[in-house]
Design an enzyme around this catalytic site. Sequence first.
Site, short mmCIF file in Angstrom:
data_model
loop_
_atom_site.label_atom_id
_atom_site.label_comp_id
_atom_site.label_asym_id
_atom_site.label_seq_id
_atom_site.Cartn_x
_atom_site.Cartn_y
_atom_site.Cartn_z
N ARG A 1 0.82 -1.22 0.00
CA ARG A 1 0.00 0.00 0.00
C ARG A 1 0.85 1.26 0.00
O ARG A 1 0.59 2.20 -0.77
CB ARG A 1 -0.95 0.02 1.20
CG ARG A 1 -2.08 -0.99 1.09
CD ARG A 1 -2.89 -1.02 2.35
NE ARG A 1 -2.01 -1.38 3.48
CZ ARG A 1 -2.25 -1.09 4.75
NH1 ARG A 1 -3.35 -0.45 5.10
NH2 ARG A 1 -1.43 -1.46 5.70
N ASN B 1 -6.17 -2.54 1.90
CA ASN B 1 -6.18 -3.99 2.05
C ASN B 1 -7.62 -4.47 2.11
O ASN B 1 -8.50 -3.76 2.61
CB ASN B 1 -5.48 -4.41 3.35
CG ASN B 1 -3.98 -4.32 3.26
OD1 ASN B 1 -3.40 -4.30 2.19
ND2 ASN B 1 -3.33 -4.27 4.41
#
EC number: 3.6.1.7
Length: 101
Positions: free
Chosen positions: A27, A45
Amino acid sequence: MPNSTPQSQLIRVHVFVTGRVQGVGFRYSTVDTASQLGLTGWVRNLPDGRVEAVFEGARDIVEEMVRWCHAGPPAAVVQDVAVEYEEPEGLRGFEVKRLVN
């Protein structure tokens, strides 16, 4: 620059990245890479272990970001990247969103 592309040339992709992509900095590497490219959007996520992201910007730059997603950061092992094209929404900035429950 993200604002130098005419609105008609902007695209939006919604991607789902499968593999060892959580707990490996995916990320935050996505935020860094997308921001350097001048893209807008978000990444998060998912509970099933995938990473979900949205990228908006010029077609060639968005496609470059999608290619990056196929490799990800060094610790990631990407198995698949599913890409869906959507209408741009004019997002601003690039952020990490909270996990979806």
